[in-house]
Design a protein around this motif. Sequence first.
Motif, PDB file in Angstrom:
ATOM      1  N   ASP A 120     -28.510 125.630  44.055  1.00  0.00           N
ATOM      2  CA  ASP A 120     -27.565 126.548  43.421  1.00  0.00           C
ATOM      3  C   ASP A 120     -26.594 127.104  44.462  1.00  0.00           C
ATOM      4  OD1 ASP A 120     -26.996 127.693  40.754  1.00  0.00           O
ATOM      5  OD2 ASP A 120     -27.310 129.608  41.777  1.00  0.00           O
ATOM      6  N   SER A 121     -27.100 127.409  45.655  1.00  0.00           N
ATOM      7  CA  SER A 121     -26.231 127.872  46.738  1.00  0.00           C
ATOM      8  C   SER A 121     -25.246 126.780  47.137  1.00  0.00           C
ATOM      9  CB  SER A 121     -27.072 128.273  47.955  1.00  0.00           C
ATOM     10  OG  SER A 121     -27.951 129.325  47.646  1.00  0.00           O
ATOM     11  N   TRP A 122     -25.723 125.548  47.210  1.00  0.00           N
ATOM     12  CA  TRP A 122     -24.841 124.412  47.529  1.00  0.00           C
ATOM     13  C   TRP A 122     -23.730 124.282  46.493  1.00  0.00           C
ATOM     14  CZ3 TRP A 122     -24.973 119.622  44.609  1.00  0.00           C
ATOM     15  CH2 TRP A 122     -24.138 118.611  45.142  1.00  0.00           C
ATOM     16  N   ALA A 123     -24.095 124.412  45.215  1.00  0.00           N
ATOM     17  CA  ALA A 123     -23.095 124.316  44.149  1.00  0.00           C
ATOM     18  C   ALA A 123     -22.044 125.412  44.283  1.00  0.00           C
ATOM     19  CB  ALA A 123     -23.784 124.395  42.787  1.00  0.00           C
ATOM     20  N   GLY A 124     -22.493 126.646  44.555  1.00  0.00           N
ATOM     21  CA  GLY A 124     -21.551 127.741  44.720  1.00  0.00           C
ATOM     22  C   GLY A 124     -20.644 127.540  45.917  1.00  0.00           C
ATOM     23  N   TRP A 125     -21.211 127.009  46.999  1.00  0.00           N
ATOM     24  CA  TRP A 125     -20.439 126.726  48.215  1.00  0.00           C
ATOM     25  C   TRP A 125     -19.339 125.720  47.927  1.00  0.00           C
ATOM     26  CZ3 TRP A 125     -19.978 122.248  51.268  1.00  0.00           C
ATOM     27  CH2 TRP A 125     -19.558 122.428  52.584  1.00  0.00           C
ATOM     28  N   LEU A 126     -19.628 124.679  47.175  1.00  0.00           N
ATOM     29  CA  LEU A 126     -18.613 123.688  46.813  1.00  0.00           C
ATOM     30  C   LEU A 126     -17.546 124.289  45.902  1.00  0.00           C
ATOM     31  CD1 LEU A 126     -20.702 120.452  46.061  1.00  0.00           C
ATOM     32  CD2 LEU A 126     -19.078 120.769  47.941  1.00  0.00           C
ATOM     33  N   LEU A 127     -17.979 125.033  44.920  1.00  0.00           N
ATOM     34  CA  LEU A 127     -17.044 125.556  43.931  1.00  0.00           C
ATOM     35  C   LEU A 127     -16.130 126.634  44.507  1.00  0.00           C
ATOM     36  CD1 LEU A 127     -19.376 125.709  40.804  1.00  0.00           C
ATOM     37  CD2 LEU A 127     -17.377 124.229  41.120  1.00  0.00           C
ATOM     38  N   GLU A 128     -16.533 127.272  45.599  1.00  0.00           N
ATOM     39  CA  GLU A 128     -15.669 128.270  46.244  1.00  0.00           C
ATOM     40  C   GLU A 128     -14.390 127.634  46.786  1.00  0.00           C
ATOM     41  OE1 GLU A 128     -17.800 130.239  49.315  1.00  0.00           O
ATOM     42  OE2 GLU A 128     -18.945 131.514  47.932  1.00  0.00           O
ATOM     43  N   GLN A 129     -14.503 126.415  47.339  1.00  0.00           N
ATOM     44  CA  GLN A 129     -13.343 125.741  47.950  1.00  0.00           C
ATOM     45  C   GLN A 129     -13.406 124.242  47.641  1.00  0.00           C
ATOM     46  OE1 GLN A 129     -13.227 126.635  52.156  1.00  0.00           O
ATOM     47  NE2 GLN A 129     -12.873 128.796  51.824  1.00  0.00           N
ATOM     48  N   PRO A 130     -13.196 123.869  46.393  1.00  0.00           N
ATOM     49  CA  PRO A 130     -13.331 122.454  46.027  1.00  0.00           C
ATOM     50  C   PRO A 130     -12.327 121.540  46.715  1.00  0.00           C
ATOM     51  CG  PRO A 130     -12.387 123.729  44.215  1.00  0.00           C
ATOM     52  CD  PRO A 130     -12.871 124.715  45.237  1.00  0.00           C
ATOM     53  N   ASP A 131     -11.141 122.056  47.054  1.00  0.00           N
ATOM     54  CA  ASP A 131     -10.149 121.209  47.711  1.00  0.00           C
ATOM     55  C   ASP A 131     -10.513 120.923  49.165  1.00  0.00           C
ATOM     56  OD1 ASP A 131      -8.412 120.840  45.538  1.00  0.00           O
ATOM     57  OD2 ASP A 131      -7.528 122.810  45.859  1.00  0.00           O
ATOM     58  N   VAL A 132     -11.234 121.843  49.792  1.00  0.00           N
ATOM     59  CA  VAL A 132     -11.630 121.685  51.192  1.00  0.00           C
ATOM     60  C   VAL A 132     -13.041 121.114  51.277  1.00  0.00           C
ATOM     61  CG1 VAL A 132     -12.038 122.864  53.383  1.00  0.00           C
ATOM     62  CG2 VAL A 132     -10.127 123.565  51.927  1.00  0.00           C
ATOM     63  N   ARG A 133     -14.007 121.828  50.725  1.00  0.00           N
ATOM     64  CA  ARG A 133     -15.403 121.412  50.848  1.00  0.00           C
ATOM     65  C   ARG A 133     -15.737 120.229  49.953  1.00  0.00           C
ATOM     66  NH1 ARG A 133     -17.670 127.669  50.701  1.00  0.00           N
ATOM     67  NH2 ARG A 133     -17.090 128.188  52.865  1.00  0.00           N
ATOM     68  N   GLY A 134     -15.011 120.093  48.864  1.00  0.00           N
ATOM     69  CA  GLY A 134     -15.222 118.964  47.961  1.00  0.00           C
ATOM     70  C   GLY A 134     -14.171 117.880  48.086  1.00  0.00           C
ATOM     71  N   VAL A 135     -13.206 118.082  48.977  1.00  0.00           N
ATOM     72  CA  VAL A 135     -12.145 117.119  49.290  1.00  0.00           C
ATOM     73  C   VAL A 135     -11.386 116.684  48.032  1.00  0.00           C
ATOM     74  CG1 VAL A 135     -11.610 115.204  50.842  1.00  0.00           C
ATOM     75  CG2 VAL A 135     -13.830 116.258  50.986  1.00  0.00           C
ATOM     76  N   ARG A 136     -11.278 117.568  47.061  1.00  0.00           N
ATOM     77  CA  ARG A 136     -10.673 117.198  45.781  1.00  0.00           C
ATOM     78  C   ARG A 136      -9.220 116.776  45.923  1.00  0.00           C
ATOM     79  NH1 ARG A 136     -10.556 121.835  41.387  1.00  0.00           N
ATOM     80  NH2 ARG A 136      -9.181 122.725  42.992  1.00  0.00           N
ATOM     81  N   SER A 137      -8.405 117.570  46.619  1.00  0.00           N
ATOM     82  CA  SER A 137      -6.973 117.270  46.713  1.00  0.00           C
ATOM     83  C   SER A 137      -6.729 115.937  47.407  1.00  0.00           C
ATOM     84  CB  SER A 137      -6.245 118.391  47.457  1.00  0.00           C
ATOM     85  OG  SER A 137      -6.274 119.585  46.719  1.00  0.00           O
ATOM     86  N   PHE A 138      -7.418 115.705  48.528  1.00  0.00           N
ATOM     87  CA  PHE A 138      -7.184 114.467  49.266  1.00  0.00           C
ATOM     88  C   PHE A 138      -7.672 113.269  48.466  1.00  0.00           C
ATOM     89  CE2 PHE A 138      -7.068 111.253  52.422  1.00  0.00           C
ATOM     90  CZ  PHE A 138      -6.145 111.668  53.362  1.00  0.00           C
ATOM     91  N   ALA A 139      -8.805 113.418  47.797  1.00  0.00           N
ATOM     92  CA  ALA A 139      -9.309 112.313  46.972  1.00  0.00           C
ATOM     93  C   ALA A 139      -8.310 111.954  45.886  1.00  0.00           C
ATOM     94  CB  ALA A 139     -10.654 112.690  46.357  1.00  0.00           C
ATOM     95  N   THR A 140      -7.683 112.962  45.307  1.00  0.00           N
ATOM     96  CA  THR A 140      -6.702 112.724  44.250  1.00  0.00           C
ATOM     97  C   THR A 140      -5.469 112.013  44.793  1.00  0.00           C
ATOM     98  OG1 THR A 140      -7.467 114.690  43.067  1.00  0.00           O
ATOM     99  CG2 THR A 140      -5.300 113.828  42.487  1.00  0.00           C
TER     100      THR A 140
END
Length: 205
Positions: A120-140
């Motif tokens: 749950d902590s991992w999920a919150g960590w990702l959702l706080e900064q999805p473009d950075v920690r989840g690389v969403r913008s670059f992947a797109t």
Amino acid sequence: MNTLTKLVERARGPLGAPVELDFGAGLPGELGALLSELNGFALFNYGVQVFHAGPSGLGPELGAWNAPDTWKDTYGDLADGLLCFAQDLFGVQFAIEQGRRVVTFDSETGERENVGPDLDSWAGWLLEQPDVRGVRSFATVWQDTHGALGHDERLLPVKPFVLGGEYEVDNLVVRDAVTAMRIRGQLARQLRDLPDGTPISFVIT
């Protein structure tokens, strides 16, 4: 609704056939429950990939990915005690360390960063900064330009990020995920315990 449930609601999957997993208590048990609910999935336009369990599926399989001779052997003992259950677009691993906490594992240096005590902590960590920690913008951006990556592919910098390589399209190539990790493992072993600025010889064998 907990944060992990919110994260899973954004997922694209499953990547594997339905399974019923029992990994025991604690964090491994949480992972087993997650994959029993959704066996492998992608997040943030494939900026993050959670591995499936079992022989049938797309992309890396959890057990095979964590086998020592898949890629961990190239890191020496740097990857010891890690159950890697997901990775980002650039091969950063998300892992359960010694069954006690979730960490990131930098694939170029072998360094670990604490994320939290549970998924749950991992999920919150990702959702706080999805473009950075989840690389969403670059992947797109990458996939809008070059097309979708294969389930077994990740991006590898021509000049490693830790050696000053840029997070730019021109510095990146598509490689099989295992091959990319084995290349990075050679780099991480050379960099281990070296002071900043120390010259190294980076040779891919």
